[in-house]
Design an enzyme around this catalytic site. Structure first.
Site, PDB file in Angstrom:
ATOM      1  N   ASP A  59       0.905  -0.943   0.022  1.00 53.10           N
ATOM      2  CA  ASP A  59      -0.015  -0.078  -0.112  1.00 53.10           C
ATOM      3  C   ASP A  59       0.932   1.228  -0.048  1.00 53.10           C
ATOM      4  O   ASP A  59       2.130   1.166   0.357  1.00 53.10           O
ATOM      5  CB  ASP A  59      -0.812   0.111   1.215  1.00 53.10           C
ATOM      6  CG  ASP A  59      -1.870  -0.998   1.118  1.00 53.10           C
ATOM      7  OD1 ASP A  59      -2.274  -1.446   0.171  1.00 53.10           O
ATOM      8  OD2 ASP A  59      -2.554  -1.361   2.358  1.00 53.10           O
ATOM      9  N   ARG A  60       0.325   2.229  -0.418  1.00 53.76           N
ATOM     10  CA  ARG A  60       0.867   3.698  -0.548  1.00 53.76           C
ATOM     11  C   ARG A  60       1.684   3.922   1.047  1.00 53.76           C
ATOM     12  O   ARG A  60       2.839   4.510   0.968  1.00 53.76           O
ATOM     13  CB  ARG A  60       0.046   4.835  -1.061  1.00 53.76           C
ATOM     14  CG  ARG A  60       0.791   6.083  -1.190  1.00 53.76           C
ATOM     15  CD  ARG A  60      -0.209   6.906  -1.850  1.00 53.76           C
ATOM     16  NE  ARG A  60       0.339   8.299  -2.123  1.00 53.76           N
ATOM     17  CZ  ARG A  60      -0.090   9.410  -2.780  1.00 53.76           C
ATOM     18  NH1 ARG A  60      -1.547   9.133  -3.046  1.00 53.76           N
ATOM     19  NH2 ARG A  60       0.449  10.594  -2.967  1.00 53.76           N
TER      20      ARG A  60
END
Length: 243
Positions: A59-60
């Site tokens: 995930d970012r």
């Protein structure tokens, strides 16, 4: 704007490279994150001067070990290992509340890419509590706040699995949106100027598809994760489980 420092390389061979991905950096371009101008794929490609292939995703807002192949055949081989569950992934997270010493979270998750269909997938996460802390920080009707440092090992690879599973057992990851606790996220922003997600991909372990060698790659905590662990006294053995 150029990133001032090169991406930290944790491991490199003729056909694989792993970086310690910073929190907030996208792996690749995404239509749901049009505000981003930097991506791990392009940054690493420019840094190494060759094409790179991300064999899995983070995930970012998740930092830590991110593995790339350096050719198409290794990319296919490693993606197959991930798909077959042959890669052991270990994460650490700071979560709300006192978690149990050990817990297996076996809770099917709905597929995010099929919002109109009731499609659920088997999802299993193994949790081990590393440390717990209680600090003098009022939260709601409570005079103190409790947090845990946990090790999480996903046995399946569903989208946002760790975030959803921790929210399901009522111990959301600090800084997680939208699965986390908005009150805690606001508290950390106001009290500590902390606006990231405290989830770190600490280690991956796999067998090299060509040599058969057992490869273990670990990533040290990044600055913001370390700062919050220190602030909450979660980096001290004094609060270790079983002490």
């Amino acid at each position: 704007m150029l990133r001032p420092q090169p991406l930290p390389i944790l491991y490199q061979s003729d056909d694989l490279v792993a970086i310690n991905k910073p929190h907030g950096l996208l792996v690749h371009r995404s239509p749901i994150a049009s505000d981003a101008s930097e991506f791990a794929v392009q940054l690493l490609r420019d840094q190494l001067g060759q094409r790179v292939y991300p064999v899995h995703r983070l995930d970012r807002k998740t930092g830590g070990v991110l593995l790339f192949a350096l050719n198409e055949s290794m990319n296919s081989a490693m993606q197959q290992q991930f798909a077959d569950g042959l890669v052991t992934k270990t994460y650490v997270a700071i979560v709300r509340g006192f978690t149990p010493d050990e817990q297996t979270i076996d809770y099917p998750l709905r597929r995010d890419d099929r919002p109109d269909e009731p499609v659920f997938q088997e999802s299993v996460t193994v949790l081990n509590t590393l440390r717990r802390t209680e600090i003098s920080l009022p939260s709601g009707k409570h005079a103190t706040s409790r947090y845990s440092l946990v090790e999480l090992r996903p046995l399946t690879g569903r989208m946002h699995q760790l975030r959803k599973h921790m929210a399901h057992i009522l111990h959301p990851i600090i800084g997680d949106r939208p699965h986390g606790c908005n009150k805690q996220n606001k508290l950390f922003l106001e009290q500590f100027s902390m606006n990231t997600m405290l989830l770190h991909a600490q280690q991956i372990r796999f067998q090299h598809p060509v040599t058969g060698q057992e490869i273990t790659i670990s990533a040290p905590w990044q600055a913001e994760f370390s700062r919050m662990a220190q602030t909450l006294f979660l980096d001290s053995d004094v609060t270790a489980v079983g002490s």
